[in-house]
Design an enzyme around this catalytic site. Structure first.
Site, PDB file in Angstrom:
ATOM      1  N   CYS A 379     -54.467  34.265  47.912  1.00 41.62           N
ATOM      2  CA  CYS A 379     -53.737  33.485  46.916  1.00 41.62           C
ATOM      3  C   CYS A 379     -54.588  32.305  46.434  1.00 41.62           C
ATOM      4  O   CYS A 379     -55.528  32.510  45.666  1.00 41.62           O
ATOM      5  CB  CYS A 379     -52.390  33.058  47.487  1.00 41.62           C
ATOM      6  SG  CYS A 379     -51.176  32.768  46.188  1.00 41.62           S
ATOM      7  N   HIS A 513     -49.872  37.876  49.376  1.00 45.55           N
ATOM      8  CA  HIS A 513     -49.954  37.464  50.782  1.00 45.55           C
ATOM      9  C   HIS A 513     -49.855  38.679  51.711  1.00 45.55           C
ATOM     10  O   HIS A 513     -48.769  38.999  52.207  1.00 45.55           O
ATOM     11  CB  HIS A 513     -48.829  36.468  51.103  1.00 45.55           C
ATOM     12  CG  HIS A 513     -49.056  35.135  50.479  1.00 45.55           C
ATOM     13  ND1 HIS A 513     -49.844  34.162  51.062  1.00 45.55           N
ATOM     14  CD2 HIS A 513     -48.625  34.617  49.317  1.00 45.55           C
ATOM     15  CE1 HIS A 513     -49.884  33.103  50.278  1.00 45.55           C
ATOM     16  NE2 HIS A 513     -49.153  33.353  49.213  1.00 45.55           N
ATOM     17  N   GLU A 515     -50.698  39.004  54.683  1.00 44.79           N
ATOM     18  CA  GLU A 515     -50.346  38.655  56.072  1.00 44.79           C
ATOM     19  C   GLU A 515     -48.861  38.844  56.362  1.00 44.79           C
ATOM     20  O   GLU A 515     -48.464  39.036  57.499  1.00 44.79           O
ATOM     21  CB  GLU A 515     -50.784  37.210  56.394  1.00 44.79           C
ATOM     22  CG  GLU A 515     -49.990  36.079  55.733  1.00 44.79           C
ATOM     23  CD  GLU A 515     -50.470  35.707  54.333  1.00 44.79           C
ATOM     24  OE1 GLU A 515     -51.104  36.558  53.671  1.00 44.79           O
ATOM     25  OE2 GLU A 515     -50.192  34.570  53.887  1.00 44.79           O
TER      26      GLU A 515
HETATM   27  N1  GLN Z   1     -51.069  26.873  44.302  1.00 46.83           N
HETATM   28  C1  GLN Z   1     -51.342  28.193  43.863  1.00 46.83           C
HETATM   29  C2  GLN Z   1     -50.297  28.708  42.897  1.00 46.83           C
HETATM   30  O1  GLN Z   1     -49.199  28.217  42.846  1.00 46.83           O
HETATM   31  C3  GLN Z   1     -51.502  29.149  45.021  1.00 46.83           C
HETATM   32  C4  GLN Z   1     -50.244  29.357  45.795  1.00 46.83           C
HETATM   33  C5  GLN Z   1     -50.468  30.019  47.106  1.00 46.83           C
HETATM   34  O2  GLN Z   1     -51.577  30.023  47.636  1.00 46.83           O
HETATM   35  N2  GLN Z   1     -49.434  30.579  47.698  1.00 46.83           N
HETATM   36  O3  GLN Z   1     -50.567  29.642  42.173  1.00 46.83           O
END
Ligand code: GLN
Length: 541
Positions: A379, A513, A515
């Protein structure tokens, strides 16, 4: 017939109620039952989505896009049953639903009260959206005696009557502290905690007692006597070497037997072979690798709960122990701190929010790319790797993310419109922060011949999201020319989901994600492959 097991905790917080619930779920499953796990959280936030990771640890996201308590991650990892929106509720959500109904006029004429309106809403939540489960395990957050938890305790007390005692069970988790000066484990805190439960009308059926050493029989008898519980239903829950050994240890102490006995069920013995294999692999690894996790909330490991577990699962799959080195990303912004990364076999930059520490993550991504150390960006970690590549490979000076304000080349930008199934989602700058990210499962198509296609071995995958910003496809061509492959895209080709660097031993960034979906008995393919890459690297350095 669905039976309900209510799990409460006493004496102190952080006793591992979530883990205990998950382990009992795994045991009942191993006996052939269909289970579902749920959590009731007494705080007033509508969900944990807006809470700082330092306050609440990780926010666990479900396929259907709920932002939930991290205990739901334990539930999924231990049972493999995908949690849903309807598996976690807070006081805030209950009240906001009841108040919305009142405003609509649904209760016309009535005075709205905690009993029965709030407790009815809680009971309704507990008993709704079930699909033929044999057992629903329902964990009550917080500690018995908290003012906030009272409506939940009252609701589960009522359910004992509504459903009948043959369909409900109360399990209470407590602690026996060891007092070094007398050399004894003490029963009094457990007695008081049970008294507290009794004062709201709940007599526990089973006590699960945490202790750091074996509980002598005499003490067990004493707890049984004073707490009005059968002696065999006082189950010692001793510390174990790995959390994945907990189901085995509870079974050895008779927990699932007692649960079956309580409900009068004659069930077959559980098949624990899966857990025995996992435990043995964890306790007897054939090697080890070091992984640097460079993030912003590294002071609280709970902030990266699923991530740490997924790395362990990658280790289980490769028969190695994974040593995690938690590093604060800001460290890499000043002076020359990159030497901290010397000798690590893989670098992972996890999800995160906000500008603080972002330049450190960019520096770390550059280090991994140039030194050819396996890099896994999740992410925010993907977004920062893209910024790095834009600046240093594509020559886009001043490239950045619009999350940190305006910049010359916003290679990561706010997504204002996208499709979820057939539904158009719209967002705007300055909109509400709660529950408005791109949340939950989205499909992604993997490009033929790419590394990720080889890793997943399928054409289309589904992974969970939680972010507001996306890699900007306006820069796709420029980045591709510079050596970044967009190997996973949303089916409509609009949203970049995965990037990789083909000319690198292992460099992958994912917008989702992974994980969240890894399990000890089914390690996530990306974590399995990343740790395999780290094993390769360990042979080089
Ligand atoms: N801050 C980034 C976004 O909102 C990444 C978010 C995250 O890593 N879950 O896109």
């Amino acid at each position: 017939m669905t039976r309900f097991i209510f799990i409460t905790g006493g004496v102190v917080s952080s006793l591992g109620k979530g883990l205990a619930s998950a382990a009992l779920g795994a045991l009942l499953q191993a006996r052939g039952f269909k289970v579902r796990l749920r959590k009731l959280d007494p705080y007033i936030n509508v969900d944990p989505g807006t809470m700082s990771p330092y306050q609440h640890g990780e926010v666990y996201v479900t396929d259907d896009g709920a932002e939930t308590d991290l205990d739901l991650g334990h539930y999924e990892r231990f049972t493999g049953v995908a949690c849903r929106q309807s598996d976690n509720v807070t006081t805030g959500r209950i009240y906001s639903d009841v108040i919305a109904k009142e405003r609509r006029g649904d209760y016309l004429g009535a005075t709205i009260q905690v009993i029965p309106h709030i407790t009815d809403a809680i009971k309704n939540f507990i008993t709704s959206d079930l699909t033929g489960e044999d057992f629903v395990l329902c964990e009550i957050g917080g500690t018995v005696g908290d003012i906030e938890g009272l409506p939940f305790l009252e609701a589960i007390r009522q359910l004992g009557n509504d459903l009948g005692r043959d369909r409900t069970m109360y399990l209470h988790l407590t602690l026996m502290p060891f007092i070094p000066s007398v050399g004894e484990l003490k029963t009094k805190p457990t007695q008081h905690s049970v008294k507290e439960l009794l004062s709201v009308g709940i007599q526990p059926d089973v006590l699960l007692v945490r202790a750091d050493r074996p509980i002598p029989d005499a003490e067990r008898r004493k707890i049984a006597l004073f707490c009005n519980v059968r002696e065999q239903a006082v189950i010692p829950a001793l510390d174990v070497e790995t959390i994945y050994g907990v189901p085995i240890s509870y079974h050895d102490e008779g927990l699932d037997d007692q649960v079956c006995r309580h409900f009068g069920i004659n069930a077959k013995a559980p098949d624990l072979s899966r857990w025995i294999e996992i435990r043995d692999r964890i306790l007897k690894p054939e090697g080890e690798v070091s992984i640097a996790v460079v993030g912003k909330y590294t002071g609280l490991i709970d902030a990266y709960k699923s991530l740490a577990e997924a790395l362990h699962h990658g280790g289980i799959a490769n028969n190695v122990r994974v040593h995690m080195h938690w590093m604060e990303s800001e460290t890499f912004e000043t002076g020359n701190a990159l030497h901290h990364l010397d000798g690590v076999h893989g670098i992972l930059v996890p999800g995160g929010f906000g500008e603080r520490g972002s330049e450190g993550k960019i520096a770390v991504a550059r280090f991994a790319r140039e030194r050819r150390v396996p890099y896994f960006g999740i992410c925010f970690g993907m977004q920062m790797a893209v910024v790095e590549a834009a600046r240093n490979l594509a020559g886009l000076e001043g490239a950045g993310s619009s999350e940190f304000g305006a910049c010359k080349h916003a290679v990561v930008g706010l997504m204002t419109e996208w499709l979820r199934g057939n539904e158009l989602q719209k967002r705007q700058v300055g909109g509400n922060l709660g529950g408005t990210m791109r949340l939950g499962a989205y499909p992604c198509v993997l490009e033929k011949g790419s590394r990720v296609r080889d890793i997943y071995r399928v054409r289309e995958i589904s992974e969970r999201h939680r972010h507001r910003y996306e890699v900007n496809t306006r820069y796709k061509e420029t980045l591709e020319k510079a050596g970044i492959r967009f190997s996973g895209m949303s089916p409509d080709g609009v949203l970049p989901e995965i990037i990789e660097i083909p000319d690198h031993p292992w460099f992958i960034g994912v917008q989702f994600h992974p994980e969240l979906k890894s399990k000890p008995f089914d390690p996530h393919p990306l974590f399995k492959s990343f740790i395999a890459g780290a094993v390769q690297q360990s042979r080089l350095v």
